[in-house]
Design a protein around this motif. Sequence first.
Motif, mmCIF file in Angstrom:
data_model
loop_
_atom_site.group_PDB
_atom_site.id
_atom_site.type_symbol
_atom_site.label_atom_id
_atom_site.label_comp_id
_atom_site.label_asym_id
_atom_site.label_seq_id
_atom_site.Cartn_x
_atom_site.Cartn_y
_atom_site.Cartn_z
ATOM 1 N N LEU A 182 0.826 -1.214 0.000
ATOM 2 C CA LEU A 182 0.000 0.000 0.000
ATOM 3 C C LEU A 182 0.857 1.259 0.000
ATOM 4 N N LYS A 183 1.848 1.275 0.854
ATOM 5 C CA LYS A 183 2.703 2.463 0.956
ATOM 6 C C LYS A 183 3.517 2.677 -0.318
ATOM 7 N N GLN A 184 4.090 1.616 -0.877
ATOM 8 C CA GLN A 184 4.928 1.744 -2.060
ATOM 9 C C GLN A 184 4.125 2.127 -3.300
ATOM 10 N N LYS A 185 2.979 1.497 -3.473
ATOM 11 C CA LYS A 185 2.196 1.714 -4.701
ATOM 12 C C LYS A 185 1.389 3.002 -4.666
ATOM 13 N N GLY A 229 1.683 5.501 -1.826
ATOM 14 C CA GLY A 229 2.209 6.556 -0.971
ATOM 15 C C GLY A 229 1.299 6.862 0.201
ATOM 16 N N ALA A 230 0.277 6.059 0.362
ATOM 17 C CA ALA A 230 -0.712 6.274 1.428
ATOM 18 C C ALA A 230 -0.171 5.817 2.781
ATOM 19 N N ARG A 231 -0.789 6.309 3.805
ATOM 20 C CA ARG A 231 -0.551 5.767 5.134
ATOM 21 C C ARG A 231 -1.451 4.554 5.283
ATOM 22 N N ALA A 232 -0.991 3.602 6.047
ATOM 23 C CA ALA A 232 -1.755 2.363 6.210
ATOM 24 C C ALA A 232 -2.275 2.253 7.627
ATOM 25 N N GLY A 233 -3.509 1.813 7.732
ATOM 26 C CA GLY A 233 -4.112 1.617 9.037
ATOM 27 C C GLY A 233 -4.745 0.252 9.149
ATOM 28 N N ILE A 234 -4.907 -0.160 10.392
ATOM 29 C CA ILE A 234 -5.565 -1.429 10.700
ATOM 30 C C ILE A 234 -6.688 -1.119 11.677
ATOM 31 N N HIS A 235 -7.884 -1.636 11.399
ATOM 32 C CA HIS A 235 -9.014 -1.471 12.316
ATOM 33 C C HIS A 235 -9.433 -2.832 12.832
#
Length: 160
Positions: free
Chosen positions: A16-19, A21-27
């Motif tokens: 997610l971050k590489q493709k 550039g977003a921040r990643a979250g877990i819920h």
Amino acid sequence: ERTKVIEMLNEVIHILKQKTGARAGIHCCGNTDWSMLLDTEADIVSLDAYGFGEYFVLYPNEITKFLNRGGVVAWGLVPTAEYRASVTLNEIRKKFRMCLDNLASKGLNTNILLRQSLITPSCGAGLMREADATMVHILTSELSADFISAGSIIEEWAQT
């Protein structure tokens, strides 16, 4: 196995971050081994704090480590599945205060925690009646306003 789960989650987070550039979250909508989620490379850990906050705060060392690397906690303070018309802002504030007090009593720096926190509904509102979902978002907005207004409860809590 714990290490395998963390490795698999981190693999998705990296993609997610590489493709994007977003921040990643877990819920997580329930209770879990919070240390495992906090040990991933997620930027945000989101929880149903209304229903399960008392379990999340059992991990002060892991929360501190997560915050120290810049992580953000998304506190799902406004109930969705447990929503009822009688839920009040004061009731929600008390639940959050108990979580903060618990963490502070274990040495966690609540100033840092509060600076790296988001206020959210506890989970999705997609299955709620429209009027109830609207109230959940109004309560979330009002609670969030507490945190950004002068003399906010955050400033008050940070003093204690």
